[in-house]
Every structure is written in C-alpha cells, then in structure tokens.
Scaffold this motif. Structure first.
Motif, PDB file in Angstrom:
ATOM      1  N   MET A 101     -28.475 -26.818  30.413  1.00 13.59           N
ATOM      2  CA  MET A 101     -27.147 -27.320  30.091  1.00 13.59           C
ATOM      3  C   MET A 101     -26.956 -28.788  30.470  1.00 13.59           C
ATOM      4  SD  MET A 101     -25.931 -24.956  28.403  1.00 13.59           S
ATOM      5  CE  MET A 101     -24.305 -25.657  28.146  1.00 13.59           C
ATOM      6  N   GLN A 102     -27.617 -29.253  31.521  1.00 15.49           N
ATOM      7  CA  GLN A 102     -27.521 -30.666  31.859  1.00 15.49           C
ATOM      8  C   GLN A 102     -28.163 -31.524  30.769  1.00 15.49           C
ATOM      9  OE1 GLN A 102     -29.052 -31.688  35.720  1.00 15.49           O
ATOM     10  NE2 GLN A 102     -28.721 -33.879  35.456  1.00 15.49           N
ATOM     11  N   ALA A 103     -29.337 -31.094  30.303  1.00 14.53           N
ATOM     12  CA  ALA A 103     -30.003 -31.817  29.223  1.00 14.53           C
ATOM     13  C   ALA A 103     -29.185 -31.731  27.938  1.00 14.53           C
ATOM     14  CB  ALA A 103     -31.405 -31.245  28.999  1.00 14.53           C
ATOM     15  N   ARG A 104     -28.564 -30.588  27.699  1.00 12.03           N
ATOM     16  CA  ARG A 104     -27.731 -30.429  26.504  1.00 12.03           C
ATOM     17  C   ARG A 104     -26.542 -31.388  26.548  1.00 12.03           C
ATOM     18  NH1 ARG A 104     -26.182 -24.604  23.890  1.00 12.03           N
ATOM     19  NH2 ARG A 104     -28.456 -24.487  23.957  1.00 12.03           N
ATOM     20  N   GLY A 105     -25.972 -31.566  27.738  1.00 13.99           N
ATOM     21  CA  GLY A 105     -24.877 -32.519  27.889  1.00 13.99           C
ATOM     22  C   GLY A 105     -25.306 -33.941  27.566  1.00 13.99           C
ATOM     23  N   ALA A 106     -26.542 -34.305  27.959  1.00 11.64           N
ATOM     24  CA  ALA A 106     -27.058 -35.639  27.658  1.00 11.64           C
ATOM     25  C   ALA A 106     -27.225 -35.821  26.147  1.00 11.64           C
ATOM     26  CB  ALA A 106     -28.385 -35.862  28.372  1.00 11.64           C
ATOM     27  N   VAL A 107     -27.656 -34.754  25.468  1.00  8.64           N
ATOM     28  CA  VAL A 107     -27.765 -34.816  24.007  1.00  8.64           C
ATOM     29  C   VAL A 107     -26.391 -35.019  23.386  1.00  8.64           C
ATOM     30  CG1 VAL A 107     -28.289 -33.481  21.923  1.00  8.64           C
ATOM     31  CG2 VAL A 107     -29.905 -33.494  23.828  1.00  8.64           C
ATOM     32  N   TYR A 108     -25.394 -34.302  23.874  1.00  9.45           N
ATOM     33  CA  TYR A 108     -24.034 -34.451  23.346  1.00  9.45           C
ATOM     34  C   TYR A 108     -23.546 -35.892  23.484  1.00  9.45           C
ATOM     35  CZ  TYR A 108     -23.546 -29.317  23.348  1.00  9.45           C
ATOM     36  OH  TYR A 108     -23.701 -27.972  23.112  1.00  9.45           O
ATOM     37  N   ASN A 109     -23.820 -36.498  24.644  1.00  9.75           N
ATOM     38  CA  ASN A 109     -23.392 -37.880  24.858  1.00  9.75           C
ATOM     39  C   ASN A 109     -24.046 -38.824  23.847  1.00  9.75           C
ATOM     40  OD1 ASN A 109     -21.809 -37.128  27.045  1.00  9.75           O
ATOM     41  ND2 ASN A 109     -23.424 -37.503  28.551  1.00  9.75           N
ATOM     42  N   LEU A 144     -25.235 -37.984  20.983  1.00 12.23           N
ATOM     43  CA  LEU A 144     -24.751 -37.600  19.659  1.00 12.23           C
ATOM     44  C   LEU A 144     -23.472 -38.353  19.307  1.00 12.23           C
ATOM     45  CD1 LEU A 144     -25.514 -35.483  17.440  1.00 12.23           C
ATOM     46  CD2 LEU A 144     -23.929 -33.916  18.566  1.00 12.23           C
ATOM     47  N   GLY A 145     -22.558 -38.415  20.266  1.00 11.35           N
ATOM     48  CA  GLY A 145     -21.296 -39.105  20.012  1.00 11.35           C
ATOM     49  C   GLY A 145     -21.492 -40.568  19.683  1.00 11.35           C
ATOM     50  N   LEU A 202     -23.553 -40.982  16.161  1.00 10.13           N
ATOM     51  CA  LEU A 202     -22.799 -40.645  14.950  1.00 10.13           C
ATOM     52  C   LEU A 202     -22.010 -41.839  14.430  1.00 10.13           C
ATOM     53  CD1 LEU A 202     -21.539 -37.027  15.709  1.00 10.13           C
ATOM     54  CD2 LEU A 202     -22.898 -37.734  13.732  1.00 10.13           C
ATOM     55  N   GLU A 203     -21.688 -42.772  15.310  1.00 13.42           N
ATOM     56  CA  GLU A 203     -20.969 -43.977  14.904  1.00 13.42           C
ATOM     57  C   GLU A 203     -21.901 -45.047  14.353  1.00 13.42           C
ATOM     58  OE1 GLU A 203     -19.008 -45.194  18.439  1.00 13.42           O
ATOM     59  OE2 GLU A 203     -17.490 -43.601  18.370  1.00 13.42           O
ATOM     60  N   GLN A 204     -23.217 -44.865  14.552  1.00 11.80           N
ATOM     61  CA  GLN A 204     -24.160 -45.933  14.235  1.00 11.80           C
ATOM     62  C   GLN A 204     -25.122 -45.609  13.091  1.00 11.80           C
ATOM     63  OE1 GLN A 204     -24.205 -48.963  15.772  1.00 11.80           O
ATOM     64  NE2 GLN A 204     -22.443 -48.379  17.030  1.00 11.80           N
ATOM     65  N   CYS A 205     -25.554 -44.345  12.975  1.00 12.07           N
ATOM     66  CA  CYS A 205     -26.583 -44.019  11.985  1.00 12.07           C
ATOM     67  C   CYS A 205     -25.967 -43.389  10.736  1.00 12.07           C
ATOM     68  CB  CYS A 205     -27.640 -43.105  12.585  1.00 12.07           C
ATOM     69  SG  CYS A 205     -27.049 -41.455  12.990  1.00 12.07           S
ATOM     70  N   CYS A 218     -28.380 -46.973  22.155  1.00 11.68           N
ATOM     71  CA  CYS A 218     -27.325 -45.975  21.980  1.00 11.68           C
ATOM     72  C   CYS A 218     -27.455 -44.822  22.966  1.00 11.68           C
ATOM     73  CB  CYS A 218     -27.345 -45.418  20.564  1.00 11.68           C
ATOM     74  SG  CYS A 218     -26.680 -46.517  19.310  1.00 11.68           S
ATOM     75  N   LEU A 219     -28.649 -44.625  23.490  1.00 13.83           N
ATOM     76  CA  LEU A 219     -28.907 -43.485  24.361  1.00 13.83           C
ATOM     77  C   LEU A 219     -28.845 -43.828  25.841  1.00 13.83           C
ATOM     78  CD1 LEU A 219     -31.960 -41.999  22.414  1.00 13.83           C
ATOM     79  CD2 LEU A 219     -29.564 -41.260  22.275  1.00 13.83           C
ATOM     80  N   GLU A 220     -28.954 -45.093  26.167  1.00 12.20           N
ATOM     81  CA  GLU A 220     -28.990 -45.499  27.580  1.00 12.20           C
ATOM     82  C   GLU A 220     -27.649 -45.230  28.245  1.00 12.20           C
ATOM     83  OE1 GLU A 220     -32.147 -48.935  28.406  1.00 12.20           O
ATOM     84  OE2 GLU A 220     -30.568 -49.565  27.045  1.00 12.20           O
TER      85      GLU A 220
END
Length: 265
Positions: A169-177, A179-180, A183-186, A263-265
């Motif tokens: 779930m911690q890794a999933r939360g990082a993916v969600y971040n 993702l947000g 989604l604004e860039q790609c 975007c991921l940092e």
C-alpha cells in the motif's frame, strides 16, 4: 544450447502450460495480502522453468518469485548475496497473475540472466498473443525475430505512459501521487497488468514510458534489458541507475526521460 536459447525455450514451454490451464480449474491463494495472489499454475510454471534451466546449466543459480516468497529470506538480502554470482537466473513464472486469475489476456513469462549483477539475457513471452520479446547485452532487442526500437516522441505531452498498482500500500500510494502529476503532462496513461509486458512494449515503441513503485527483480529484469537494448533508458524514479536492487522503476524511450522523472520526484 546458448543462454538465450534456454530462456526462449523455457519461456515458450511455460507459456504453453499456462495457456492450457487458463480454462481449467486451479487453486488460488493470497500471499502477503488480499492484493497479492498466487495460483498453483504460478508454482507449476516456476518449477518447470527451474528444472529446465538447471538441466541445461546445473552450476547456475536460480531466483524465482514463488521460491523466494516461501523461503522467508528478505529479497534484498538474497540479491545482495547474489550480486557476485557468475550466473543468476531471475524468473517470474506468471507476471500479471491477477490477469490470469480473471481470464484477462496480458500475463507474461519473464526470464532474465544476470552475470555478476549485469543483465545479459532477457526474455518476455506473452503466450496468448504468442509474442516473444528478447534481448542480449550488446546485441539489440527483438520481437518474434524482428528488431525493435523505442518510439521517437520527444515530448511528454505526446507520450502514452503505463503504470501498475503494486500490492504494497505504501508503494501504491507513491504510484497514485505520480499518476496525479503525470495525468496533467502526458497524452494518456494505461495499465495492462504486467510490468514485464509494459517494459517490453516500451522497447517495441508501443508505449513511450512506464513507471511503478515497489517492484521486485523478477518483475522487471528481463524487460529492463529489452528497453535498454532497444535504445531506451531505465532508471529508478529518481533518475539513478537501474540495478537488480531497484524497486521503484522508470523506463522510457530516453527522449522524454528527464521530464518523466521530474514528474515522479
């Protein structure tokens, strides 16, 4: 038999087994949580691959997803010990088990060979589509015998990116971040249910990039080499060099990599 031929033979043999079992009943159980499942077919596929590889190369070391899970030994500790192994096979017998359980195409067999920590062979096989992606260090990347290369897009806004949703779930939360922000860039984002498949698709130019947090070596080792040999870039989500210990991965055609990582940092 060469190492590449061994990997291809075992990927295809395991793929045939998996495809045959798709429409038959099979037992499913949870591993670390309800988000993380395994079937008896995963275990049978891994055992088949392990026996086949060690029959051809009995002095090599084998690291499979299911074997490592039941060993109870921390994976990072196993990988640290294995970094100096002359030959280490890293295998995911079914990458995308949730797809397989639900009868959704898109699961793959992933087989990689690392020599003292350096990836030298990578094979990702989709048994439903009969697509065999492979790469050898310094020899390029291929799909069913034809050379492949990454896509040419040089802007994130024109890129199709993929991700997955890890069981942790911690890794999933990082993916969600991520993702947000992405989604604004790609152009758009896809999730096909198999990290190995995502990476193979980046190598083949079908996707421009892929990231996911909380992955393990067997999920990405083969696909990472395919991306690199197809002309792409593979790092962690901070832009640091990829290794078998990398758990948060970013792969792209290289041209968008800097913007992607930012975007991921």
């Amino acid at each position: 038999m060469t190492y590449l031929e061994t990997a291809q033979m075992m990927a295809r043999t395991a793929g045939s087994l998996i495809k045959q079992r798709m429409d038959s009943g099979f037992a499913t159980e949870e591993k670390s949580s309800s988000f993380d499942v395994v079937t008896e077919v995963d275990k049978a596929s891994e055992e088949l691959i392990r026996k086949g590889i060690l029959l051809q190369h009995p002095d090599h070391r084998f690291l499979g997803e299911e074997e490592s899970f039941v060993s109870g030994k921390p994976l990072q500790e196993v990988l640290l010990e294995a970094q100096n192994e002359p030959f280490l096979w890293v295998v995911d017998p079914i990458d995308g088990t949730s797809n397989f359980v639900q009868g959704i195409p898109g699961f793959t067999v992933s087989i990689a060979l690392a020599c003292r920590g350096e990836l030298t062979v990578g094979v990702v096989y989709d048994p439903v589509l009969d697509e065999m992606f492979w790469a050898e260090k310094g020899q390029g990347a291929y799909l069913n015998g034809k050379p492949i290369q990454v896509a040419s897009a040089d802007q994130l806004g024109r890129s199709v990116i993929a991700t997955g949703f890890p069981s942790n779930m911690q890794a999933r939360g990082a993916v969600y971040n991520g993702l947000g922000r992405l989604l604004e860039q790609c152009r758009t984002i896809r999730s096909l249910g198999s990290a190995a498949r995502h990476l193979a698709y980046v190598g083949a130019g079908r996707l421009h990039g892929f990231w996911e947090n909380g992955l393990n070596a067997w999920d990405v080792a083969a696909g990472a080499l395919i991306v690199q040999e197809a002309g792409g870039t593979v790092t962690d989500t901070r832009g640091e060099a990829y290794s078998l210990l990398t758990r948060d991965i970013t792969a792209s055609n290289g041209r968008i990599h800097e913007a992607f990582v930012s975007c991921l940092e």
